[in-house]
Design a protein around this motif. Structure first.
Motif, PDB file in Angstrom:
ATOM      1  N   PRO A  90       0.667  -1.211   0.035  1.00 22.41           N
ATOM      2  CA  PRO A  90      -0.130   0.073  -0.104  1.00 22.41           C
ATOM      3  C   PRO A  90       0.753   1.374   0.032  1.00 22.41           C
ATOM      4  O   PRO A  90       1.977   1.101   0.586  1.00 22.41           O
ATOM      5  CB  PRO A  90      -0.682  -0.083   1.381  1.00 22.41           C
ATOM      6  N   GLU A  91       0.502   2.264  -0.815  1.00 23.67           N
ATOM      7  CA  GLU A  91       1.339   3.475  -0.769  1.00 23.67           C
ATOM      8  C   GLU A  91       0.822   4.319   0.335  1.00 23.67           C
ATOM      9  O   GLU A  91      -0.501   4.406   0.618  1.00 23.67           O
ATOM     10  CB  GLU A  91       1.071   4.365  -2.204  1.00 23.67           C
ATOM     11  N   PRO A  92       1.854   5.239   0.991  1.00 25.12           N
ATOM     12  CA  PRO A  92       1.708   6.021   2.095  1.00 25.12           C
ATOM     13  C   PRO A  92       0.242   7.100   1.807  1.00 25.12           C
ATOM     14  O   PRO A  92      -0.507   7.454   2.630  1.00 25.12           O
ATOM     15  CB  PRO A  92       2.713   6.681   2.463  1.00 25.12           C
ATOM     16  N   ARG A  98      -8.609   9.517  -3.571  1.00 26.13           N
ATOM     17  CA  ARG A  98      -7.767   8.729  -4.587  1.00 26.13           C
ATOM     18  C   ARG A  98      -8.552   7.450  -4.959  1.00 26.13           C
ATOM     19  O   ARG A  98      -8.792   7.274  -6.186  1.00 26.13           O
ATOM     20  CB  ARG A  98      -6.366   8.608  -4.282  1.00 26.13           C
ATOM     21  N   ILE A  99      -9.220   6.657  -3.970  1.00 25.61           N
ATOM     22  CA  ILE A  99      -9.792   5.512  -4.446  1.00 25.61           C
ATOM     23  C   ILE A  99     -11.076   5.876  -5.236  1.00 25.61           C
ATOM     24  O   ILE A  99     -11.297   5.164  -6.212  1.00 25.61           O
ATOM     25  CB  ILE A  99     -10.151   4.816  -3.102  1.00 25.61           C
ATOM     26  N   ARG A 119     -10.145  -4.583  -8.904  1.00 19.77           N
ATOM     27  CA  ARG A 119      -9.777  -4.053 -10.185  1.00 19.77           C
ATOM     28  C   ARG A 119      -9.236  -2.414  -9.574  1.00 19.77           C
ATOM     29  O   ARG A 119      -8.316  -2.020 -10.240  1.00 19.77           O
ATOM     30  CB  ARG A 119     -10.874  -3.707 -11.050  1.00 19.77           C
ATOM     31  N   THR A 120      -9.917  -1.756  -8.629  1.00 26.15           N
ATOM     32  CA  THR A 120      -9.627  -0.357  -8.359  1.00 26.15           C
ATOM     33  C   THR A 120      -8.335  -0.437  -7.724  1.00 26.15           C
ATOM     34  O   THR A 120      -7.506   0.308  -8.023  1.00 26.15           O
ATOM     35  CB  THR A 120     -10.715  -0.114  -7.403  1.00 26.15           C
ATOM     36  N   LEU A 124      -4.655   1.293  -8.877  1.00 27.49           N
ATOM     37  CA  LEU A 124      -3.984   2.209  -7.946  1.00 27.49           C
ATOM     38  C   LEU A 124      -2.590   1.758  -7.314  1.00 27.49           C
ATOM     39  O   LEU A 124      -1.635   2.221  -6.928  1.00 27.49           O
ATOM     40  CB  LEU A 124      -4.615   2.301  -6.614  1.00 27.49           C
ATOM     41  N   GLY A 125      -2.327   0.307  -8.058  1.00 26.14           N
ATOM     42  CA  GLY A 125      -1.106  -0.165  -7.560  1.00 26.14           C
ATOM     43  C   GLY A 125      -0.800  -0.588  -5.966  1.00 26.14           C
ATOM     44  O   GLY A 125       0.343  -0.697  -5.562  1.00 26.14           O
ATOM     45  N   VAL A 126      -2.039  -0.980  -5.599  1.00 27.90           N
ATOM     46  CA  VAL A 126      -2.027  -1.448  -4.105  1.00 27.90           C
ATOM     47  C   VAL A 126      -2.650  -2.648  -3.880  1.00 27.90           C
ATOM     48  O   VAL A 126      -3.178  -3.260  -4.874  1.00 27.90           O
ATOM     49  CB  VAL A 126      -2.586  -0.361  -3.116  1.00 27.90           C
TER      50      VAL A 126
END
Length: 307
Positions: A90-92, A98-99, A119-120, A124-126
């Motif tokens: 998870p990004e800080p 953002r979600i 998919r979301t 987001l790359g998390v």
């Protein structure tokens, strides 16, 4: 358990492999649109869920990405980490805003069928679990998306003069909102309404327009719901229209121009054949129906309030 050589390959993996081959061979290049979920359903004869899983697989591999208003396109090389590294942490900076923004972008570009928590998270790359720390589930995500959309097109303050211009402004705002976000009509309900504060604020705005015109609260809420229901009912066609434009690459007007008027229509249905080209589309239907609906509301106000 290790799968045997004869174990059938899941359809989504087989289709993903074929699209992957088109990308690696150069048949599809960076920026090119890949088949949409609807096109995959038609081309391979699979369910919508399977088609959605195909695009999710390619997206996880870093081969494609979503572009709002366009769809899924081939991604430029080396813009994603290799899948062998596993899920990213998870990004800080991950926030509910953002979600929701990412989820709205997915639904705008590919429709509601393509949207999921997984998919979301991938876009987001998390990890998916990271999303659940901010949003309890998909139902909550849809509520937040609707609330954000309603907040993005505020009603005019101060409002125009007169009840009719004000109701017209409310209806046009809703139509513009559905035009921008066709998926929204799929999740709106009047029997089990989304408890979106901003959507409820729009309802309150319309009822303030009617307040003082001799209508009781029950009648006012019926007027508001009838007007909103009309706009939403017509808007239910927008996502299908958007999918058809995306799949064919041509607008409805271009399609009508290309196909023309069938000869049998001229012979057998002369009145329909007499209608000039481009006289009927969703926007003309919206305008015509809106004015007739406002005429009826005007008659109700004169009857009940003589105003």
């Amino acid at each position: 358990m290790i799968p045997s050589d004869t174990e059938p390959i899941p359809p989504y993996r087989r289709i993903a492999a074929e699209i992957r081959q088109r990308i690696t061979s150069g048949a599809l290049r960076a920026g090119d649109r890949v088949p949409s979920t609807r096109q995959l359903v038609q081309e391979f004869g699979v369910a919508m869920a399977t088609a959605t899983k195909v695009l999710a697989t390619l997206r996880h591999e870093g081969l494609v990405r979503t572009v709002p208003g366009i769809g899924t396109v081939v991604d430029a090389p080396n813009t994603h980490a290799p899948t062998s590294r596993g899920p990213r942490q998870p990004e800080p900076g991950l926030t509910r805003h953002r979600i929701v923004h990412t989820a709205v972008g997915i639904a705008d570009a590919e429709g509601l069928a393509a949207l999921s928590m997984r998919r979301t998270a991938a876009d987001l790359g998390v990890t998916t679990m990271a999303l659940y720390r901010h949003v309890p589930g998909k139902d909550e995500l849809l509520l937040l998306m609707a609330d954000a959309v309603f907040g993005g097109i505020p009603l005019p303050e101060p409002p125009p003069t007169g009840w009719r211009p004000q109701l017209e402004a409310a209806a046009r705002m809703q139509w513009a909102m559905y035009r921008r976000h066709p998926w929204l009509a799929q999740i709106m309900s009047f029997t089990r309404p989304l408890l979106s504060p901003r959507a409820m604020a729009h309802g309150e705005w319309v009822m303030r327009v009617l307040d003082g015109l001799g209508l009781d609260p029950v009648t006012m809420i019926h007027v508001h719901t009838t007007l909103a229901g009309y706009v939403r009912g017509l808007a239910l066609n927008l996502e299908t229209e958007a999918e058809a434009v995306q799949d064919s690459g041509i607008t409805d007007e271009q399609w009508m121009d290309a196909h023309g008027t069938p000869a049998m229509t001229i012979a057998d249905f002369p009145l329909m054949a007499s209608v000039p080209p481009r006289s009927l589309n969703l926007d003309t239907l919206f305008e015509f129906g809106l004015q007739r609906l406002l005429d009826g509301i005007g008659a109700l106000i004169k009857t009940d309030g003589d105003r």
